[in-house]
Write a protein that holds these residues in place. Structure first.
Motif, PDB file in Angstrom:
ATOM      1  N   THR A   1      -8.131  -3.341   6.359  1.00 11.61           N
ATOM      2  CA  THR A   1      -8.436  -4.406   7.314  1.00 11.61           C
ATOM      3  C   THR A   1      -8.654  -3.841   8.714  1.00 11.61           C
ATOM      4  O   THR A   1      -9.587  -4.244   9.417  1.00 11.61           O
ATOM      5  N   LEU A   2      -7.816  -2.895   9.121  1.00  5.96           N
ATOM      6  CA  LEU A   2      -8.000  -2.271  10.437  1.00  5.96           C
ATOM      7  C   LEU A   2      -9.279  -1.440  10.475  1.00  5.96           C
ATOM      8  O   LEU A   2      -9.960  -1.390  11.495  1.00  5.96           O
ATOM      9  N   ALA A   3      -9.622  -0.798   9.365  1.00  7.96           N
ATOM     10  CA  ALA A   3     -10.845   0.012   9.314  1.00  7.96           C
ATOM     11  C   ALA A   3     -12.095  -0.847   9.483  1.00  7.96           C
ATOM     12  O   ALA A   3     -13.111  -0.369   9.984  1.00  7.96           O
ATOM     13  N   LYS A   4     -12.032  -2.105   9.082  1.00  5.88           N
ATOM     14  CA  LYS A   4     -13.179  -3.012   9.217  1.00  5.88           C
ATOM     15  C   LYS A   4     -13.513  -3.327  10.670  1.00  5.88           C
ATOM     16  O   LYS A   4     -14.632  -3.717  10.975  1.00  5.88           O
ATOM     17  N   SER A   5     -12.548  -3.178  11.553  1.00  2.00           N
ATOM     18  CA  SER A   5     -12.750  -3.597  12.938  1.00  2.00           C
ATOM     19  C   SER A   5     -13.684  -2.682  13.718  1.00  2.00           C
ATOM     20  O   SER A   5     -14.158  -3.063  14.778  1.00  2.00           O
ATOM     21  N   ASP A   6     -13.932  -1.467  13.248  1.00  2.40           N
ATOM     22  CA  ASP A   6     -14.789  -0.490  13.927  1.00  2.40           C
ATOM     23  C   ASP A   6     -14.264  -0.083  15.304  1.00  2.40           C
ATOM     24  O   ASP A   6     -15.001   0.458  16.111  1.00  2.40           O
TER      25      ASP A   6
ATOM     26  N   ARG B   1     -11.685   5.955   2.435  1.00  2.00           N
ATOM     27  CA  ARG B   1     -13.076   5.634   2.138  1.00  2.00           C
ATOM     28  C   ARG B   1     -13.195   4.965   0.762  1.00  2.00           C
ATOM     29  O   ARG B   1     -13.871   3.948   0.609  1.00  2.00           O
ATOM     30  N   ARG B   2     -12.479   5.524  -0.242  1.00  2.00           N
ATOM     31  CA  ARG B   2     -12.526   4.936  -1.589  1.00  2.00           C
ATOM     32  C   ARG B   2     -11.931   3.532  -1.603  1.00  2.00           C
ATOM     33  O   ARG B   2     -12.457   2.634  -2.269  1.00  2.00           O
ATOM     34  N   LEU B   3     -10.847   3.335  -0.865  1.00  2.00           N
ATOM     35  CA  LEU B   3     -10.256   1.999  -0.785  1.00  2.00           C
ATOM     36  C   LEU B   3     -11.234   1.008  -0.156  1.00  2.00           C
ATOM     37  O   LEU B   3     -11.372  -0.126  -0.625  1.00  2.00           O
ATOM     38  N   ARG B   4     -11.912   1.444   0.896  1.00  2.00           N
ATOM     39  CA  ARG B   4     -12.879   0.568   1.559  1.00  2.00           C
ATOM     40  C   ARG B   4     -14.024   0.192   0.627  1.00  2.00           C
ATOM     41  O   ARG B   4     -14.449  -0.966   0.603  1.00  2.00           O
ATOM     42  N   ARG B   5     -14.514   1.146  -0.145  1.00  2.18           N
ATOM     43  CA  ARG B   5     -15.601   0.859  -1.093  1.00  2.18           C
ATOM     44  C   ARG B   5     -15.127  -0.092  -2.182  1.00  2.18           C
ATOM     45  O   ARG B   5     -15.843  -1.011  -2.570  1.00  2.18           O
ATOM     46  N   ARG B   6     -13.928   0.123  -2.680  1.00  2.00           N
ATOM     47  CA  ARG B   6     -13.385  -0.752  -3.727  1.00  2.00           C
ATOM     48  C   ARG B   6     -13.213  -2.175  -3.192  1.00  2.00           C
ATOM     49  O   ARG B   6     -13.522  -3.149  -3.868  1.00  2.00           O
ATOM     50  N   GLU B   7     -12.748  -2.298  -1.953  1.00  2.00           N
ATOM     51  CA  GLU B   7     -12.574  -3.622  -1.345  1.00  2.00           C
ATOM     52  C   GLU B   7     -13.923  -4.299  -1.128  1.00  2.00           C
ATOM     53  O   GLU B   7     -14.048  -5.508  -1.312  1.00  2.00           O
ATOM     54  N   GLU B   8     -14.944  -3.536  -0.739  1.00  5.76           N
ATOM     55  CA  GLU B   8     -16.276  -4.106  -0.521  1.00  5.76           C
ATOM     56  C   GLU B   8     -16.869  -4.670  -1.805  1.00  5.76           C
ATOM     57  O   GLU B   8     -17.540  -5.696  -1.781  1.00  5.76           O
TER      58      GLU B   8
ATOM     59  N   ALA C   1     -15.047  -5.422  -4.816  1.00  5.74           N
ATOM     60  CA  ALA C   1     -14.220  -6.327  -5.618  1.00  5.74           C
ATOM     61  C   ALA C   1     -13.225  -7.160  -4.809  1.00  5.74           C
ATOM     62  O   ALA C   1     -12.470  -7.934  -5.387  1.00  5.74           O
ATOM     63  N   GLY C   2     -13.189  -7.006  -3.484  1.00  5.23           N
ATOM     64  CA  GLY C   2     -12.297  -7.811  -2.661  1.00  5.23           C
ATOM     65  C   GLY C   2     -10.919  -7.178  -2.485  1.00  5.23           C
ATOM     66  O   GLY C   2     -10.604  -6.151  -3.076  1.00  5.23           O
ATOM     67  N   LEU C   3     -10.117  -7.820  -1.637  1.00  5.87           N
ATOM     68  CA  LEU C   3      -8.782  -7.300  -1.329  1.00  5.87           C
ATOM     69  C   LEU C   3      -7.877  -7.218  -2.548  1.00  5.87           C
ATOM     70  O   LEU C   3      -7.005  -6.354  -2.623  1.00  5.87           O
ATOM     71  N   SER C   4      -8.071  -8.088  -3.507  1.00  3.96           N
ATOM     72  CA  SER C   4      -7.213  -8.055  -4.697  1.00  3.96           C
ATOM     73  C   SER C   4      -7.358  -6.748  -5.455  1.00  3.96           C
ATOM     74  O   SER C   4      -6.431  -6.316  -6.138  1.00  3.96           O
ATOM     75  N   ALA C   5      -8.499  -6.077  -5.310  1.00  4.20           N
ATOM     76  CA  ALA C   5      -8.719  -4.806  -6.008  1.00  4.20           C
ATOM     77  C   ALA C   5      -7.862  -3.683  -5.440  1.00  4.20           C
ATOM     78  O   ALA C   5      -7.540  -2.731  -6.146  1.00  4.20           O
ATOM     79  N   ILE C   6      -7.486  -3.777  -4.154  1.00  9.89           N
ATOM     80  CA  ILE C   6      -6.661  -2.720  -3.559  1.00  9.89           C
ATOM     81  C   ILE C   6      -5.206  -3.146  -3.415  1.00  9.89           C
ATOM     82  O   ILE C   6      -4.351  -2.329  -3.130  1.00  9.89           O
ATOM     83  N   LEU C   7      -4.940  -4.408  -3.641  1.00 15.49           N
ATOM     84  CA  LEU C   7      -3.578  -4.918  -3.488  1.00 15.49           C
ATOM     85  C   LEU C   7      -2.652  -4.442  -4.589  1.00 15.49           C
ATOM     86  O   LEU C   7      -1.504  -4.108  -4.343  1.00 15.49           O
ATOM     87  N   GLY C   8      -3.145  -4.347  -5.804  1.00 16.05           N
ATOM     88  CA  GLY C   8      -2.288  -4.007  -6.936  1.00 16.05           C
ATOM     89  C   GLY C   8      -2.207  -2.529  -7.263  1.00 16.05           C
ATOM     90  O   GLY C   8      -1.586  -2.156  -8.240  1.00 16.05           O
ATOM     91  N   LEU C   9      -2.827  -1.667  -6.450  1.00 17.27           N
ATOM     92  CA  LEU C   9      -2.813  -0.238  -6.744  1.00 17.27           C
ATOM     93  C   LEU C   9      -1.420   0.339  -6.546  1.00 17.27           C
ATOM     94  O   LEU C   9      -0.723   0.014  -5.601  1.00 17.27           O
ATOM     95  N   SER C  10      -1.023   1.205  -7.468  1.00 14.52           N
ATOM     96  CA  SER C  10       0.270   1.868  -7.344  1.00 14.52           C
ATOM     97  C   SER C  10       0.100   3.346  -7.612  1.00 14.52           C
ATOM     98  O   SER C  10      -0.926   3.787  -8.110  1.00 14.52           O
TER      99      SER C  10
ATOM    100  N   GLY D   1       0.068  -1.751  -2.122  1.00 19.28           N
ATOM    101  CA  GLY D   1      -0.814  -2.842  -1.747  1.00 19.28           C
ATOM    102  C   GLY D   1      -0.759  -3.215  -0.282  1.00 19.28           C
ATOM    103  O   GLY D   1      -1.797  -3.356   0.373  1.00 19.28           O
ATOM    104  N   ALA D   2       0.438  -3.377   0.267  1.00 14.85           N
ATOM    105  CA  ALA D   2       0.562  -3.784   1.670  1.00 14.85           C
ATOM    106  C   ALA D   2      -0.036  -2.733   2.593  1.00 14.85           C
ATOM    107  O   ALA D   2      -0.770  -3.053   3.530  1.00 14.85           O
ATOM    108  N   ARG D   3       0.259  -1.485   2.333  1.00 15.28           N
ATOM    109  CA  ARG D   3      -0.291  -0.394   3.141  1.00 15.28           C
ATOM    110  C   ARG D   3      -1.809  -0.371   3.043  1.00 15.28           C
ATOM    111  O   ARG D   3      -2.507  -0.262   4.049  1.00 15.28           O
ATOM    112  N   ASN D   4      -2.341  -0.498   1.820  1.00 11.64           N
ATOM    113  CA  ASN D   4      -3.783  -0.451   1.608  1.00 11.64           C
ATOM    114  C   ASN D   4      -4.495  -1.583   2.332  1.00 11.64           C
ATOM    115  O   ASN D   4      -5.531  -1.370   2.967  1.00 11.64           O
ATOM    116  N   VAL D   5      -3.963  -2.788   2.228  1.00 12.36           N
ATOM    117  CA  VAL D   5      -4.598  -3.948   2.879  1.00 12.36           C
ATOM    118  C   VAL D   5      -4.596  -3.778   4.394  1.00 12.36           C
ATOM    119  O   VAL D   5      -5.610  -4.039   5.058  1.00 12.36           O
TER     120      VAL D   5
END
Length: 124
Positions: free
Chosen positions: A70-75, A94-101, A103-112, A62-66
């Motif tokens: 977040t850095l990818a959003k900065s362009d 790319r998949r993490l970014r789509r999932r975050e778009e 369902a929000g950050l909580s969708a990528i926070l709990g991934l293991s 989760g920490a790594r994904n967030v």
């Protein structure tokens, strides 16, 4: 003062070996951004400022994904270099970014990672 020095010398405490350059891996994703890996700990720096830390061997990413999303959003960063610095493929980022778009950050926070825990009869 001399008494204190003698007492400290009598303790004879072992000092840890200093880290050599081979103990540290620097993964740059921009001219002023890097992921510095020391052991299992990865520190993310932008312009010399620590912005986040994650464990490279932790099953919960989760920490790594967030941090990466977040850095990818900065362009401001090349996404392929960013993904590589964070230890993932650009397709995974790319998949993490789509999932975050969607369902929000909580969708990528709990991934293991895909490990399952088995409960033995002793633990039951």
């Amino acid at each position: 003062m001399a008494v204190v020095l003698l007492a400290m010398e009598a303790l004879d405490l072992p000092l840890p070996e200093p880290l050599t350059n081979s103990d540290v891996e620097v993964r740059r994703f921009s001219s002023d951004g890097a992921v510095v890996v020391r052991g299992r700990t990865a520190n993310v720096f932008i312009g010399g400022t620590l912005i986040g830390v994650f464990d490279t061997d932790d099953d919960h990413r989760g920490a790594r994904n967030v941090l990466a999303v977040t850095l990818a959003k900065s362009d401001h960063f090349h996404l392929g270099r960013l993904a590589t610095a964070f230890g993932m493929t650009d397709e995974h980022l790319r998949r993490l970014r789509r999932r975050e778009e969607t369902a929000g950050l909580s969708a990528i926070l709990g991934l293991s990672r895909g490990k399952t825990t088995r409960v033995t009869s002793e633990l039951r």
